[in-house]
Design an enzyme around this catalytic site. Structure first.
Site, PDB file in Angstrom:
ATOM      1  N   ALA A   1       0.904  -1.145   0.140  1.00 58.92           N
ATOM      2  CA  ALA A   1       0.117   0.130  -0.131  1.00 58.92           C
ATOM      3  C   ALA A   1       1.123   1.100   0.034  1.00 58.92           C
ATOM      4  O   ALA A   1       1.939   1.059   0.346  1.00 58.92           O
ATOM      5  CB  ALA A   1      -0.815  -0.056   1.212  1.00 58.92           C
TER       6      ALA A   1
ATOM      7  N   GLY B   1       0.764  -4.958   1.117  1.00 58.58           N
ATOM      8  CA  GLY B   1      -0.554  -5.110   0.269  1.00 58.58           C
ATOM      9  C   GLY B   1      -0.263  -5.887  -0.661  1.00 58.58           C
ATOM     10  O   GLY B   1      -1.106  -6.678  -1.168  1.00 58.58           O
TER      11      GLY B   1
ATOM     12  N   GLU C   1      -0.407  -9.482   0.222  1.00 56.74           N
ATOM     13  CA  GLU C   1      -1.786  -9.975   0.701  1.00 56.74           C
ATOM     14  C   GLU C   1      -2.618 -10.008  -0.495  1.00 56.74           C
ATOM     15  O   GLU C   1      -3.585 -10.823  -0.633  1.00 56.74           O
ATOM     16  CB  GLU C   1      -2.390  -8.663   1.500  1.00 56.74           C
ATOM     17  CG  GLU C   1      -1.738  -8.719   2.803  1.00 56.74           C
ATOM     18  CD  GLU C   1      -2.135  -7.440   3.805  1.00 56.74           C
ATOM     19  OE1 GLU C   1      -1.781  -6.398   3.321  1.00 56.74           O
ATOM     20  OE2 GLU C   1      -2.707  -7.654   4.731  1.00 56.74           O
TER      21      GLU C   1
ATOM     22  N   GLU D   1       4.732  -4.497   7.667  1.00 56.89           N
ATOM     23  CA  GLU D   1       4.006  -3.573   8.505  1.00 56.89           C
ATOM     24  C   GLU D   1       4.326  -3.213   9.708  1.00 56.89           C
ATOM     25  O   GLU D   1       4.384  -2.174  10.280  1.00 56.89           O
ATOM     26  CB  GLU D   1       2.567  -3.939   8.427  1.00 56.89           C
ATOM     27  CG  GLU D   1       1.837  -3.588   7.110  1.00 56.89           C
ATOM     28  CD  GLU D   1       2.002  -5.165   6.395  1.00 56.89           C
ATOM     29  OE1 GLU D   1       2.749  -5.928   6.665  1.00 56.89           O
ATOM     30  OE2 GLU D   1       1.110  -5.175   5.091  1.00 56.89           O
TER      31      GLU D   1
HETATM   32  N1  COA Z   1       4.554   3.188  -0.863  1.00 56.84           N
HETATM   33  C1  COA Z   1       5.102   4.408  -1.288  1.00 56.84           C
HETATM   34  N2  COA Z   1       6.186   4.680  -1.957  1.00 56.84           N
HETATM   35  C2  COA Z   1       6.859   3.525  -2.206  1.00 56.84           C
HETATM   36  C3  COA Z   1       6.638   2.164  -1.545  1.00 56.84           C
HETATM   37  C4  COA Z   1       5.388   2.240  -0.940  1.00 56.84           C
HETATM   38  N3  COA Z   1       4.927   0.953  -0.296  1.00 56.84           N
HETATM   39  N4  COA Z   1       7.566   1.116  -1.994  1.00 56.84           N
HETATM   40  C5  COA Z   1       8.477   2.003  -2.739  1.00 56.84           C
HETATM   41  N5  COA Z   1       7.919   3.128  -2.883  1.00 56.84           N
HETATM   42  C6  COA Z   1       8.779   4.127  -3.574  1.00 56.84           C
HETATM   43  C7  COA Z   1       9.769   4.930  -2.730  1.00 56.84           C
HETATM   44  O1  COA Z   1       9.707   5.839  -1.714  1.00 56.84           O
HETATM   45  C8  COA Z   1      10.783   5.475  -3.753  1.00 56.84           C
HETATM   46  O2  COA Z   1      10.348   6.693  -4.153  1.00 56.84           O
HETATM   47  P1  COA Z   1      11.215   7.893  -4.482  1.00 56.84           P
HETATM   48  O3  COA Z   1      12.049   7.656  -5.514  1.00 56.84           O
HETATM   49  O4  COA Z   1      10.129   9.136  -4.508  1.00 56.84           O
HETATM   50  O5  COA Z   1      11.853   8.150  -3.044  1.00 56.84           O
HETATM   51  C9  COA Z   1      10.397   4.379  -5.087  1.00 56.84           C
HETATM   52  O6  COA Z   1       9.136   3.879  -4.898  1.00 56.84           O
HETATM   53  C10 COA Z   1      11.575   3.321  -5.325  1.00 56.84           C
HETATM   54  O7  COA Z   1      11.653   2.750  -3.990  1.00 56.84           O
HETATM   55  P2  COA Z   1      13.195   2.722  -3.392  1.00 56.84           P
HETATM   56  O8  COA Z   1      12.769   2.467  -1.954  1.00 56.84           O
HETATM   57  O9  COA Z   1      14.069   3.699  -3.783  1.00 56.84           O
HETATM   58  O10 COA Z   1      13.626   1.418  -3.867  1.00 56.84           O
HETATM   59  P3  COA Z   1      14.889   0.443  -3.242  1.00 56.84           P
HETATM   60  O11 COA Z   1      14.996  -0.708  -4.371  1.00 56.84           O
HETATM   61  O12 COA Z   1      15.888   0.960  -2.574  1.00 56.84           O
HETATM   62  O13 COA Z   1      13.794  -0.418  -2.027  1.00 56.84           O
HETATM   63  C11 COA Z   1      11.897  -1.539  -1.243  1.00 56.84           C
HETATM   64  C12 COA Z   1      12.740  -1.172  -2.462  1.00 56.84           C
HETATM   65  C13 COA Z   1      10.773  -2.298  -1.626  1.00 56.84           C
HETATM   66  C14 COA Z   1      12.850  -2.360  -0.084  1.00 56.84           C
HETATM   67  C15 COA Z   1      11.736  -0.373  -0.412  1.00 56.84           C
HETATM   68  O14 COA Z   1      11.052   0.452  -1.310  1.00 56.84           O
HETATM   69  C16 COA Z   1      10.761  -0.326   0.725  1.00 56.84           C
HETATM   70  O15 COA Z   1      11.031  -0.886   1.548  1.00 56.84           O
HETATM   71  N6  COA Z   1       9.223  -0.075   0.467  1.00 56.84           N
HETATM   72  C17 COA Z   1       8.339  -0.289   1.286  1.00 56.84           C
HETATM   73  C18 COA Z   1       7.871  -1.814   1.447  1.00 56.84           C
HETATM   74  C19 COA Z   1       6.863  -1.795   2.473  1.00 56.84           C
HETATM   75  O16 COA Z   1       6.921  -1.548   3.862  1.00 56.84           O
HETATM   76  N7  COA Z   1       5.554  -2.096   2.023  1.00 56.84           N
HETATM   77  C20 COA Z   1       4.561  -2.405   2.965  1.00 56.84           C
HETATM   78  C21 COA Z   1       3.464  -1.249   3.079  1.00 56.84           C
HETATM   79  S1  COA Z   1       2.035  -1.537   3.963  1.00 56.84           S
END
Ligand code: COA
Length: 250
Positions: free
Chosen positions: A63, A108, A111, A131
């Site tokens: 999400a 999500g 999920e 989460e």
């Molecule tokens: N919501 C909003 N934005 C998200 C996102 C999410 N769940 N997951 C990734 N993004 C965005 C990042 O903020 C980034 O945006 P920016 O360039 O404007 O900063 C872009 O997508 C690329 O992600 P980035 O974190 O730079 O890539 P990465 O390869 O370094 O890391 C992840 C990848 C998936 C490990 C990392 O993005 C992450 O931890 N995301 C959140 C995962 C999460 O907690 N999901 C559960 C949500 S309920």
């Protein structure tokens, strides 16, 4: 448009495309996905549905955390209900649904994959329910469906630690049924075989397999309530500010 549907010979391929956020779901994308799934559920020309993410990196990275950072509990319940509806449609529509997990399937995203009847992963896939590190809990069915798919012990370990796992571990714990590259080709191949079977028998088999109780309503309620906490505000804000969260238990 960020959700593309292509129907080819009875197999509908649904692709979520919001690549600048690793296909994370904001209100617009999730609403579009829900609407397309509603249509596919009612469309007899679609015999099998395959769900995937656009690009090389992500299925769905969850999400949209930046959006969730501004939600109060009532809004969070509405947001949870929308995600629950999308996952419910995948689980309950009267035809098989398959997740082709081509990269990150987190929160999500995991999920939605759990809502599908069958899951396949690419070798690059990374799955998890992170989460807890945001000060919240899975809110689109993860607490119930992960336990049903992988067993309660595995679900507790993954949800309480928020740990991310690779494709091989996902295969080992039964979270996915196969690891293949390119995963969407593998999923479409299986889908084409399913499209040749009796749609009536598939519908009844799925209906019977789904006859087990869960506590999805309770999950939706608790997920929303957590948005009143300082820890949820801190966890969600820390992600956007690219820093580790400081939880206080408030
Ligand atoms: N919501 C909003 N934005 C998200 C996102 C999410 N769940 N997951 C990734 N993004 C965005 C990042 O903020 C980034 O945006 P920016 O360039 O404007 O900063 C872009 O997508 C690329 O992600 P980035 O974190 O730079 O890539 P990465 O390869 O370094 O890391 C992840 C990848 C998936 C490990 C990392 O993005 C992450 O931890 N995301 C959140 C995962 C999460 O907690 N999901 C559960 C949500 S309920």
């Amino acid at each position: 448009m960020s959700v593309l549907v292509e129907n080819d010979g009875g197999v509908a391929l649904v692709t979520i495309d919001r690549q600048d956020a690793l296909n994370a779901l904001n209100v617009e994308t999730l609403t579009e996905l829900r609407d397309r799934l509603r249509e596919l559920a009612a469309d007899d020309t679609a015999r099998v549905v395959v769900l995937t993410g656009a690009g090389e990196k992500a299925f769905v990275a969850g999400a949209d955390i930046k959006y969730m950072g501004g939600l109060d509990p009532a809004q969070a319940k509405g947001w949870g209900a929308l995600g629950h509806e999308a996952a419910w449609l995948l689980e309950e529509m009267p035809k098989p649904t398959i997740a082709a997990i081509n990269g990150f399937a987190l929160g999500g995203g995991c999920e939605l994959a759990l809502g599908c009847d069958i899951r396949f992963a690419s070798t690059r896939a990374r799955l998890g329910q992170p989460e807890i590190d945001l000060g919240i809990v899975p809110g689109w069915g993860g607490t119930q469906r992960l336990a049903r798919v992988c067993g309660l012990g595995v679900a507790k370990e993954l949800i309480l630690t928020g740990r991310m796992i690779d494709a091989n571990e996902a295969l080992r714990i039964g979270l996915v049924s196969a690891v293949a590259d390119p995963v969407v080709h593998h999923a479409l191949g299986v889908a084409r075989k399913l499209a040749e079977k009796s749609p009536l028998a598939l519908r009844v088999a799925k209906l019977l397999l789904n006859l087990s109780p869960g506590a999805l309503d309770r999950e939706a309620e608790e997920f929303g309530d957590l948005f009143a906490s300082a820890d949820a505000k801190e966890g969600l804000a820390a992600f956007a500010e690219k820093r580790p969260p400081q939880f206080t238990g408030k």
